[in-house]
Design a protein around this motif. Sequence first.
Motif, short mmCIF file in Angstrom:
data_model
loop_
_atom_site.label_atom_id
_atom_site.label_comp_id
_atom_site.label_asym_id
_atom_site.label_seq_id
_atom_site.Cartn_x
_atom_site.Cartn_y
_atom_site.Cartn_z
N ALA A 51 66.70 24.18 56.16
CA ALA A 51 67.10 25.57 56.40
C ALA A 51 65.87 26.46 56.56
O ALA A 51 65.82 27.29 57.47
CB ALA A 51 67.99 26.06 55.25
N ARG A 52 64.89 26.29 55.70
CA ARG A 52 63.67 27.10 55.82
C ARG A 52 62.95 26.81 57.14
O ARG A 52 62.42 27.72 57.78
CB ARG A 52 62.74 26.86 54.64
N ASN A 53 62.95 25.55 57.56
CA ASN A 53 62.28 25.19 58.82
C ASN A 53 62.95 25.85 60.01
O ASN A 53 62.27 26.42 60.87
CB ASN A 53 62.26 23.67 59.01
N PHE A 54 64.29 25.77 60.10
CA PHE A 54 64.91 26.36 61.29
C PHE A 54 64.85 27.88 61.25
O PHE A 54 64.72 28.53 62.29
CB PHE A 54 66.33 25.83 61.53
N LEU A 55 64.87 28.49 60.05
CA LEU A 55 64.71 29.95 59.98
C LEU A 55 63.30 30.35 60.41
O LEU A 55 63.13 31.38 61.07
CB LEU A 55 65.03 30.45 58.57
N SER A 56 62.31 29.54 60.05
CA SER A 56 60.93 29.82 60.51
C SER A 56 60.85 29.73 62.03
O SER A 56 60.17 30.55 62.66
CB SER A 56 59.95 28.83 59.89
N GLU A 57 61.53 28.75 62.61
CA GLU A 57 61.56 28.65 64.07
C GLU A 57 62.21 29.88 64.68
O GLU A 57 61.74 30.41 65.70
CB GLU A 57 62.32 27.39 64.51
N LEU A 58 63.28 30.35 64.07
CA LEU A 58 63.97 31.54 64.59
C LEU A 58 63.11 32.80 64.46
O LEU A 58 63.21 33.70 65.29
CB LEU A 58 65.31 31.74 63.89
N GLU A 59 62.27 32.85 63.44
CA GLU A 59 61.41 34.02 63.26
C GLU A 59 60.48 34.23 64.45
O GLU A 59 60.03 35.34 64.69
CB GLU A 59 60.63 33.94 61.95
N THR A 60 60.21 33.17 65.20
CA THR A 60 59.36 33.32 66.39
C THR A 60 60.11 34.06 67.52
O THR A 60 59.49 34.44 68.50
CB THR A 60 58.88 31.95 66.92
N CYS A 61 61.41 34.23 67.35
CA CYS A 61 62.22 34.89 68.38
C CYS A 61 62.53 36.35 68.05
O CYS A 61 63.35 36.99 68.70
CB CYS A 61 63.56 34.15 68.55
N VAL A 62 61.88 36.88 67.01
CA VAL A 62 62.13 38.26 66.60
C VAL A 62 61.46 39.23 67.56
O VAL A 62 60.27 39.07 67.90
CB VAL A 62 61.65 38.51 65.16
N THR A 63 62.22 40.23 67.97
CA THR A 63 61.68 41.30 68.81
C THR A 63 60.96 42.28 67.90
O THR A 63 61.56 42.77 66.94
CB THR A 63 62.81 42.04 69.56
N PRO A 64 59.69 42.61 68.18
CA PRO A 64 58.99 43.58 67.34
C PRO A 64 59.69 44.94 67.42
O PRO A 64 60.13 45.35 68.48
CB PRO A 64 57.59 43.66 67.95
N ARG A 65 59.78 45.57 66.26
CA ARG A 65 60.40 46.89 66.21
C ARG A 65 59.40 47.96 66.57
O ARG A 65 58.25 47.93 66.17
CB ARG A 65 60.93 47.18 64.82
#
Length: 184
Positions: free
Chosen positions: A168-182
Amino acid sequence: SGHIAEIGYELYTKLLARAVRKLSGKSVEDEIDPELKLMVEAFLPESYVPEAGARLDSYRRLSSCTSEEQIETIDSELVDRFGPLPPEAKHLIGIMRIKVMAQRLRIATITFDGRIFACQLDKSTPLDPTDVAKLAAQKPSRFRLHPPDRLLVITEASSGPESIIDEARNFLSELETCVTPRIP
């Protein structure tokens, strides 16, 4: 209004800061309290923290954490006060780290069925849909999108609580690379 002792200092300061932001005209997002169903036993055993008040205080403090650093502080305090964490308490700390990551990504629920993590995204998620779609296209055997707000993460069959938490931590870390900067 009210008594700080009834709701706890952390919640009181959080509510006060939210009210100040709102009164000063700044936008205030509703908080996300992710629901995690991960098939992991995660708790503070009575044999580890014998005093009920100390257990409840630890649960309250952990549930109000908004950063990895806060969780690490509580983790260290538990070890200093009660000794090495038993497996269930380690799992609880891991689950709280997942919860903080899910809060940042504004994921409302994460459910694990033994092989697939199903994520329900909040409409205010900072995940860029284009980047998530690219990630799913690059790793089709791992990520599946179900528009408008569901993401499935396929894993190998899990062999235990630690591997579920790590995955779970690994896939959430992968998803964090897809965050749009605010933009402030």
